[in-house]
Design a protein around this motif. Structure first.
Motif, PDB file in Angstrom:
ATOM      1  N   PHE A 154       0.608  -1.002   0.018  1.00  0.00           N
ATOM      2  CA  PHE A 154      -0.052  -0.090  -0.084  1.00  0.00           C
ATOM      3  C   PHE A 154       0.811   1.346  -0.077  1.00  0.00           C
ATOM      4  N   GLY A 213      -4.553  -2.851  -3.469  1.00  0.00           N
ATOM      5  CA  GLY A 213      -4.156  -1.734  -2.816  1.00  0.00           C
ATOM      6  C   GLY A 213      -3.215  -0.755  -3.662  1.00  0.00           C
ATOM      7  N   THR A 246      -0.434   6.657   2.691  1.00  0.00           N
ATOM      8  CA  THR A 246      -0.539   5.206   2.279  1.00  0.00           C
ATOM      9  C   THR A 246      -0.219   4.193   3.505  1.00  0.00           C
ATOM     10  N   ALA A 273      -2.740   1.341   4.623  1.00  0.00           N
ATOM     11  CA  ALA A 273      -2.245   0.026   4.917  1.00  0.00           C
ATOM     12  C   ALA A 273      -2.990  -0.411   6.303  1.00  0.00           C
TER      13      ALA A 273
END
Length: 309
Positions: free
Chosen positions: A95, A182, A239, A243
């Motif tokens: 991610f 992702g 990000t 995640a």
């Protein structure tokens, strides 16, 4: 009469400019007040309630029983809960690190090559995953990564039929498959953020580097990367949070399976609270997850502030 005149005399002594500034500040707070009220009601209050519930054994309906730190002990000793936390940190690779790395290179290439209409089209295509609801994206990728899905059809067509599998149903590959989703979701957002940062870099720096004989690689490493360090920090922050707090895509695509191969804290909190009726442990896991996010994000922000100073 003198006492009554005192406030008005004091008011007259205050410069008119300061009174104007005071009114502007008051007007600003009045505009912000509705948003602050909603934030306090839907963010701050639930946060404090979660912290409170984490010290109780409660099914969400009956009488709550004080258990102290037992719920936190459960979070750090239960193998399934620990596995969900480890899975979330594994997702950071997919991610965060992959989208940011690929996005940085992609943004640099687009900045150099994609101009005019082609540049606009490329930016639009990259941003499309952001406007698709994640629930719809999860369903779509469930079809694409199925045993008879598009990915396996392509692999079979190019002679790699031996490695085909139900990617989201394989114990060894399910988490990586979710991570790939992702990457697809976040790559466009990261690329556009970095493109925005690159647009602020003075073109004269690149011209001077070319005059000095610098290669494209040196321009990238010594001009582009340092020039977008603040945007890189924003991308990493967004990000990494995505995640660690992943829920919707995993809930739709695998529901934590096969087994517990893709179980993450966000999904486990939902299962504990709304399926298992264990609000106390769910709240404790939520507080631990929040602290893990802060511990992961704060060093990134600190490094950026130190590099700016």
């Amino acid at each position: 009469m003198q006492a009554a005149d005192a406030p008005s005399a004091l008011t007259r002594r205050i410069p008119r400019r300061l009174r104007g500034i005071h009114r502007e500040h008051l007007a600003g707070w009045l505009f912000v007040l509705p948003a602050l009220a909603f934030y306090a009601m839907f963010v701050i209050q639930p946060l404090f309630l979660s912290f409170q519930y984490s010290f109780y054994d409660w099914n969400g309906v009956g009488v709550a029983t004080w258990v102290g730190l037992d719920n936190y002990v459960t979070v750090f000793t239960d193998e399934q809960l620990l596995n969900s936390i480890f899975n979330a940190f594994k997702l950071i690779l997919f991610f965060s690190f992959i989208p940011v790395s690929v996005g940085l290179v992609s943004a640099s290439v687009i900045r150099r090559a994609a101009t005019g209409g082609f540049g606009t089209v490329s930016r639009t295509v990259l941003f499309l995953p952001q406007i698709i609801p994640l629930v719809a994206a999860g369903i779509m990728w469930n079809w694409v990564l199925a045993k008879t899905g598009t990915v396996n059809q392509i692999l079979t067509a190019i002679g790699l039929g031996g490695i085909t599998r139900a990617w989201l149903g394989d114990f060894d590959w399910a988490l990586a498959a979710v991570g790939f989703i992702g990457v697809w979701v976040l790559l466009g957002l990261v690329t556009l953020l970095l493109l925005t940062g690159m647009s602020k870099i003075d073109p004269a720096l690149y011209e001077a580097a070319r005059i000095d004989g610098a290669s494209a690689r040196r321009e990238f490493l010594h001009i582009t990367v340092p020039g977008v360090r603040n945007e890189l920090a924003v991308c990493l922050t967004i990000t990494v949070i995505a995640a660690l707090s992943a829920f919707d895509v995993i809930y739709i695509s695998t529901n934590g399976g096969p087994g517990f191969a893709t179980l993450v804290p966000g999904l486990k909190i939902y299962i504990l609270a709304f399926v298992g009726r264990d609000v106390g442990t769910a709240s404790a896991l939520a507080i631990v997850l929040m602290l893990l996010v802060l511990v992961t994000i704060l060093p990134i922000q600190r490094l950026v502030r130190e590099s700016d100073s």
